[in-house]
Design a protein around this motif. Sequence first.
Motif, short mmCIF file in Angstrom:
data_model
loop_
_atom_site.label_atom_id
_atom_site.label_comp_id
_atom_site.label_asym_id
_atom_site.label_seq_id
_atom_site.Cartn_x
_atom_site.Cartn_y
_atom_site.Cartn_z
N THR A 186 0.87 -1.18 0.00
CA THR A 186 0.00 0.00 0.00
C THR A 186 0.91 1.23 0.00
O THR A 186 1.25 1.74 -1.05
CB THR A 186 -0.98 -0.06 1.18
N ASP A 218 1.44 0.65 7.17
CA ASP A 218 0.71 0.48 5.92
C ASP A 218 -0.80 0.37 6.19
O ASP A 218 -1.24 0.55 7.34
CB ASP A 218 1.24 -0.74 5.15
N ALA A 219 -1.58 0.08 5.16
CA ALA A 219 -3.04 0.05 5.30
C ALA A 219 -3.50 -1.06 6.25
O ALA A 219 -4.62 -1.00 6.78
CB ALA A 219 -3.70 -0.13 3.94
N GLY A 220 -2.66 -2.06 6.46
CA GLY A 220 -3.01 -3.13 7.38
C GLY A 220 -2.59 -2.84 8.81
O GLY A 220 -2.79 -3.65 9.70
N ILE A 259 -5.13 4.00 11.39
CA ILE A 259 -5.61 2.96 10.47
C ILE A 259 -6.82 2.25 11.05
O ILE A 259 -7.83 2.02 10.38
CB ILE A 259 -4.50 1.92 10.20
N ALA A 260 -6.72 1.91 12.31
CA ALA A 260 -7.73 1.06 12.95
C ALA A 260 -9.11 1.70 12.95
O ALA A 260 -10.12 1.02 12.83
CB ALA A 260 -7.31 0.73 14.38
N PHE A 261 -9.15 3.03 13.10
CA PHE A 261 -10.44 3.71 13.17
C PHE A 261 -10.64 4.74 12.05
O PHE A 261 -11.57 5.53 12.10
CB PHE A 261 -10.63 4.33 14.55
N GLN A 262 -9.75 4.71 11.04
CA GLN A 262 -9.93 5.53 9.84
C GLN A 262 -10.14 7.00 10.17
O GLN A 262 -11.04 7.66 9.63
CB GLN A 262 -11.11 4.98 9.00
N CYS A 263 -9.32 7.50 11.11
CA CYS A 263 -9.46 8.90 11.51
C CYS A 263 -8.15 9.38 12.11
O CYS A 263 -7.22 8.61 12.32
CB CYS A 263 -10.57 9.04 12.56
N VAL A 304 -3.74 9.41 2.81
CA VAL A 304 -4.85 9.14 1.89
C VAL A 304 -4.42 9.34 0.44
O VAL A 304 -3.77 10.34 0.11
CB VAL A 304 -6.04 10.07 2.21
N GLY A 357 -8.84 8.96 -2.11
CA GLY A 357 -9.97 8.54 -1.29
C GLY A 357 -9.77 7.27 -0.49
O GLY A 357 -10.62 6.88 0.30
N SER A 358 -8.62 6.62 -0.67
CA SER A 358 -8.33 5.41 0.11
C SER A 358 -7.22 5.67 1.12
O SER A 358 -6.21 6.29 0.78
CB SER A 358 -7.89 4.27 -0.81
N ILE A 359 -7.44 5.20 2.34
CA ILE A 359 -6.39 5.28 3.35
C ILE A 359 -5.39 4.17 3.07
O ILE A 359 -5.74 2.99 3.12
CB ILE A 359 -6.99 5.13 4.76
N VAL A 360 -4.18 4.53 2.73
CA VAL A 360 -3.17 3.54 2.35
C VAL A 360 -2.06 3.41 3.39
O VAL A 360 -1.12 2.63 3.21
CB VAL A 360 -2.55 3.87 0.98
#
Lengths: 139, 139, 139, 139
Positions: free
Chosen positions: C9, C39-41, C69-73, C109, C112-115
């Motif tokens: 990612t 990374d994204a993981g 990453i865990a909470f996308q914020c 980002v 539009g994708s969190i990488v």
Amino acid sequence: MAAGTVLETVTAEEASRVIDAAAAKATEIGQPMDIAVVDAGGNLKAHVRMDGANIGSITIAINKAYTAIAFQCETGDLQELTRPEGPIYGLNDAHGGRLVVFPGGIPLVREGSIVGAIGVSTGTIEQDQEVAEAGVAAF
Amino acid sequence: MAAGTVLETVTAEEASRVIDAAAAKATEIGQPMDIAVVDAGGNLKAHVRMDGANIGSITIAINKAYTAIAFQCETGDLQELTRPEGPIYGLNDAHGGRLVVFPGGIPLVREGSIVGAIGVSTGTIEQDQEVAEAGVAAF
Amino acid sequence: MAAGTVLETVTAEEASRVIDAAAAKATEIGQPMDIAVVDAGGNLKAHVRMDGANIGSITIAINKAYTAIAFQCETGDLQELTRPEGPIYGLNDAHGGRLVVFPGGIPLVREGSIVGAIGVSTGTIEQDQEVAEAGVAAF
Amino acid sequence: MAAGTVLETVTAEEASRVIDAAAAKATEIGQPMDIAVVDAGGNLKAHVRMDGANIGSITIAINKAYTAIAFQCETGDLQELTRPEGPIYGLNDAHGGRLVVFPGGIPLVREGSIVGAIGVSTGTIEQDQEVAEAGVAAF
């Protein structure tokens, strides 16, 4: 709250399809199983513990899937390498209790990229591997 | 190796039905969720991370379900009790990081006995609770 | 041994660029920092502990990036929500000691994708956030 | 808050130089690697996961470097000692999953004092060792 969404690798629909195929094989051979699918980051995407499967195998199944992501290989590929006389004996002690070095974990590959993995546990290693392969075949 | 099989409480079929109902509600309200079901022993029975749900909520959903078994109540019931002025302030620090003290975890009850629990996470607590209740309603 | 390669990612080159920009800002404001990129993981991609930065902040920086990453914020978005009177008070106790609920962690980002995500720690939260933002700006 | 700063052993500049030299060797032999440097206290100073290197090797690389500090030796020196017939068989089980007992971890020595260590993982143990040695040579 988010600026975007974490990129999906294996989807929920794919994970469900893989688990259903694995569970069908488990039913066919008469051995209930714990079946887990993780994404490319090693994070749990879906899990099913069939009736009669081992409680201890919840973690083993998840860790088999994680190990397949972690080392980009089938867990069975690590078996001979990590035996007492092998070159990386001790690997399974070196990662906080998260690695499994016997069959039942297989990467899910799409166009040359590992995008997830399946882990299966409760049966013999031959059964675990057979059920995992049935899951992979449905991917 | 065993003379029997560990007593099943919630079955795989029931866990699947509960999760499907919860996921349908999550889809209806437009909020992807992590949804977990544990058995009466607090052990994972099934889990699904819907596409777009939080990676961090894998553990939160499982721990909500575990907490509902662990204390025989809804996780939301613990919220006021554990706030700084509450009688069991500190509970959530007292169990190695496995307890969740806000809504989204609910016991699954059959004929007066708790036989499992559902945990839901990623949305607001109101959404998590609503989706968990939809799962319980299908039990 | 592998059937493929785990999908990348955020790349090593990108992680290095982000960390260098963050470190330059840290130097500019005279506050050495721990800086991590995952990374994204949520898996560590790169980390630097600047001379004089806190040893304890190694884990805090990595966990800030993981939490993003865990909470996308941003981790700072969780601060008011998790305070004693907040709706998800207790979140930071509910995930085995891996979550950070104050500023310094920000998603990376792309379209539009969190990488990936950056996490910064050692300074005040204002400094941590400023340095993390400088890293993000270089992505 | 502090009256001083924790004593630096290996510096960020040195860690960067060691990692760059190791990464150059990894590129030369065509094997992407996880590369970690820890200080004399065994705490992470810097880490890089090259594109294509194993996610599971993040921890293995860090733990190789830690082990080299922890026992003041190369990790490869522990290999025969810890095999089932060896005098300290079981060492790798005795430290909570943090020790690695095969090649790839080497102390960084300055004027007779160990001031840090490098750990390398993803390749064969011969490759890991070769890349670690290239890092040491640049110190």
